[in-house]
Scaffold this active site. Structure first.
Site, short mmCIF file in Angstrom:
data_model
loop_
_atom_site.label_atom_id
_atom_site.label_comp_id
_atom_site.label_asym_id
_atom_site.label_seq_id
_atom_site.Cartn_x
_atom_site.Cartn_y
_atom_site.Cartn_z
N GLY A 152 111.25 133.40 34.07
CA GLY A 152 109.96 134.03 34.30
C GLY A 152 109.91 135.16 35.30
N GLU B 104 116.35 129.37 34.50
CA GLU B 104 116.63 129.86 33.14
C GLU B 104 116.17 131.31 32.98
OE1 GLU B 104 114.22 127.07 31.00
OE2 GLU B 104 115.79 125.55 30.95
N PRO B 105 116.73 132.25 33.75
CA PRO B 105 116.26 133.63 33.61
C PRO B 105 116.68 134.24 32.28
CG PRO B 105 118.17 133.52 35.06
CD PRO B 105 117.80 132.10 34.74
N ARG C 271 114.63 137.56 30.76
CA ARG C 271 114.29 138.97 30.95
C ARG C 271 115.01 139.62 32.14
NH1 ARG C 271 109.15 140.78 29.38
NH2 ARG C 271 108.55 138.61 29.42
N ARG D 255 106.81 144.77 21.80
CA ARG D 255 106.13 144.36 23.02
C ARG D 255 104.87 145.17 23.33
NH1 ARG D 255 107.67 144.08 27.51
NH2 ARG D 255 106.82 142.03 27.94
N TYR E 232 101.71 142.67 23.55
CA TYR E 232 101.24 142.35 24.91
C TYR E 232 100.66 143.54 25.64
CZ TYR E 232 105.09 139.19 23.68
OH TYR E 232 105.95 138.37 23.02
N CYS F 150 103.78 152.31 9.23
CA CYS F 150 102.53 152.62 8.55
C CYS F 150 101.38 151.88 9.21
CB CYS F 150 102.67 152.12 7.13
SG CYS F 150 102.47 153.40 5.99
N GLU F 151 101.10 152.19 10.45
CA GLU F 151 100.12 151.41 11.18
C GLU F 151 99.74 152.17 12.44
OE1 GLU F 151 100.77 147.33 10.80
OE2 GLU F 151 100.04 146.85 12.78
N TYR G 175 113.78 140.89 24.70
CA TYR G 175 112.73 140.74 23.68
C TYR G 175 112.53 142.02 22.88
CZ TYR G 175 112.04 136.70 26.70
OH TYR G 175 112.25 135.57 27.46
N1 LLP Z 1 112.83 129.05 29.84
C1 LLP Z 1 111.85 128.74 28.99
C2 LLP Z 1 111.58 127.35 28.73
C3 LLP Z 1 111.10 129.76 28.38
O1 LLP Z 1 110.12 129.44 27.55
C4 LLP Z 1 111.42 131.11 28.64
C5 LLP Z 1 110.68 132.19 27.98
C6 LLP Z 1 112.47 131.39 29.53
C7 LLP Z 1 113.16 130.33 30.12
C8 LLP Z 1 112.88 132.80 29.88
O2 LLP Z 1 111.85 133.45 30.51
P1 LLP Z 1 112.06 134.92 31.12
O3 LLP Z 1 112.98 134.81 32.28
O4 LLP Z 1 112.62 135.77 30.05
O5 LLP Z 1 110.69 135.33 31.50
N2 LLP Z 1 108.46 137.62 24.07
C9 LLP Z 1 107.81 137.66 25.36
C10 LLP Z 1 108.42 136.68 26.34
C11 LLP Z 1 108.38 135.24 25.86
C12 LLP Z 1 109.00 134.29 26.86
C13 LLP Z 1 109.15 132.93 26.26
N3 LLP Z 1 109.80 131.98 27.11
C14 LLP Z 1 107.88 139.07 25.92
O6 LLP Z 1 108.44 139.94 25.27
O7 LLP Z 1 107.35 139.33 27.00
#
Ligand code: LLP
Length: 431
Positions: free
Chosen positions: A255, A293-294, A296, A331, A335, A360-361, A389
């Protein structure tokens, strides 16, 4: 001197503008990459991936003995990226049977896999157990039913004291009731969520799992959301799960936010890790294994997308249309995510414009408020921070083939994902 200072923090650490003002990524010239590999192209500075993995490991090593950094594979599950992180000693968080296969194929050992999902069939869980996955994260009571059936079947005896094996290690995913300040679609910690169990239900799940011989409950999991630009929600989540009891393992999800443009200042990895370690030690006690669990924050800024300008026109606004769009970066549409854009050999902002895709949008707008330096047909335009992503959510809308990805390192470019072909588009059609 090289004008690195003209690049915003959204660009890879291993990128710069050369003396001619041309963008170099991992030592490779962006215009030459576009010429050699075509566009759209995801250009990744390989060393940037490694540096970010090491920054997590170093930040933990300096503060806490027992930790695991698991790459959130959903951010970018291509084999080359997974191989880099497997090689750096990370674990891997997989969100589906498909990601599990990709991670195993890229060299993660099964005991380093953390298996997630809010809607897993018995077959998917069976695959996780059968492959020897280190941790299965229980999301709901139906998971518990399925895992009970599977582990009792595996032991060859009914569930209960008769089953004489150590069992599958599991965590319970808790929805801590924390609402982070991020887009609603990527906010997961609030009480009313499709993920995990609220505090009371989590307590019941813990009791149930404790009574199942084939399962060994090691601890809890929380993930409050994605692209968080503040540390408070992470700390609040740790405090919120403390009443559930004391466990050996706490997986605090991913996150951490990243910079998508100038003037954005996400917390540093060191500060994030320090805040988590401090929160766990004070709210949950010493000697805990901390997992993160990084996704992004390991991959987003390592990559920039290269496009070619196909058309420039003035219809009230100036519309700069490129050869990609919502098929390679959803994205902005999903979002309202904001990206920066530059002409790869003419950084500057002389022309306010809308950078749009070829789909086309009307909603296919990559950057609503771009400002490009004299954009012309044939220019290579770059949008940084597309490593997370982007390819992961790429699609074939309007029959547009998905882009290639290259790894750039010390001036050498290596194709790691080939561009889709028109034949690929019909490869699954049965006629
Ligand atoms: N762990 C779990 C259980 C998760 O659900 C996620 C992301 C992560 C780790 C990794 O999170 P991060 O470090 O990447 O924030 N498609 C969306 C993001 C969806 C994230 C879903 N879960 C976007 O493009 O912003």
């Amino acid at each position: 001197m090289l004008s690195t200072e003209r690049l915003s923090p959204a660009f890879p650490q291993h990128s710069r503008l050369d003396e001619r003002g041309r963008l170099q990524i991992g030592g490779c010239d962006a215009i030459e990459l576009a010429r050699e590999f075509g566009t759209p192209l995801y250009a990744v500075a390989e060393e940037d991936l490694r540096a970010r993995a090491r920054s997590y490991l170093d930040a933990f090593r300096a503060r806490h003995d027992d930790f695991v950094v698991a790459y959130g594979a959903k951010a970018n599950a291509c084999t080359a990226v997974l191989e880099v992180f497997a090689g750096e000693g990370l674990w891997c968080d997989v969100a589906s049977a498909g990601e599990l296969q990709l991670a195993l194929g890229a060299g993660f050992s099964p005991e380093r896999l953390i298996v997630h999902g809010n809607a897993r069939t018995e077959e998917e869980l069976e695959l996780a157990l059968g492959s020897g996955a280190g941790l299965v994260v229980v999301d709901n009571f139906d998971d518990i039913d399925r895992l009970e059936r599977l582990t009792s079947a595996a032991s060859g005896a009914p569930a209960g004291p008769a089953a004489a094996h150590e069992g599958q290690d599991v965590l319970v995913r808790v929805t801590p009731g924390v609402r982070p300040g991020t887009h609603a679609s990527i906010s997961t910690g609030q009480a009313d969520s499709k993920f995990g169990l609220g505090i009371d239900d989590a307590a019941r799940a813990i009791e149930r799992i404790d009574a199942i011989e084939g399962l060994r409950l090691l601890g809890l999991h929380v993930h409050v959301g994605s692209q968080l630009m503040e540390l408070e929600p992470f700390v609040a989540a740790v405090a919120a799960i403390a009443p559930l009891g004391s466990f050996d393992v706490y997986d605090l999800g991913g996150g951490l936010g990243v910079a998508y443009g100038a003037g954005e200042h996400p917390p540093a990895v060191e500060d994030y890790v320090a805040a988590l370690v401090e929160a766990v030690q004070s709210a949950l006690g010493p000697g805990k294994r901390i997992i993160v669990e990084p996704g992004r924050s390991l991959v987003a800024n390592a990559c920039a997308t290269l496009y070619t300008v196909v058309s420039v026109k003035r219809n009230v606004s100036v519309w700069v249309a490129v050869d990609g769009g919502m098929s390679d970066n959803l994205r902005p549409m999903l979002y309202g995510a904001r990206y920066e854009a530059q002409v790869a050999d003419r950084f500057g902002d002389s022309v306010p414009c809308r950078l749009v895709g070829k789909h086309c949008e009307s909603g296919d707008v990559l950057v609503h408020d771009a400002a490009l330096q004299d954009p012309e047909v044939g220019d290579v335009v770059v949008t940084p921070a597309t490593g997370a992503y982007g390819l992961a959510m790429a699609n074939n809308y309007n029959g547009v083939p998905r882009p290639a990805m290259v790894f750039c390192r010390d001036g050498q470019a290596r194709l790691v994902v080939r561009r889709e072909t028109y034949d690929d588009l019909r490869a699954r059609d049965v006629s």
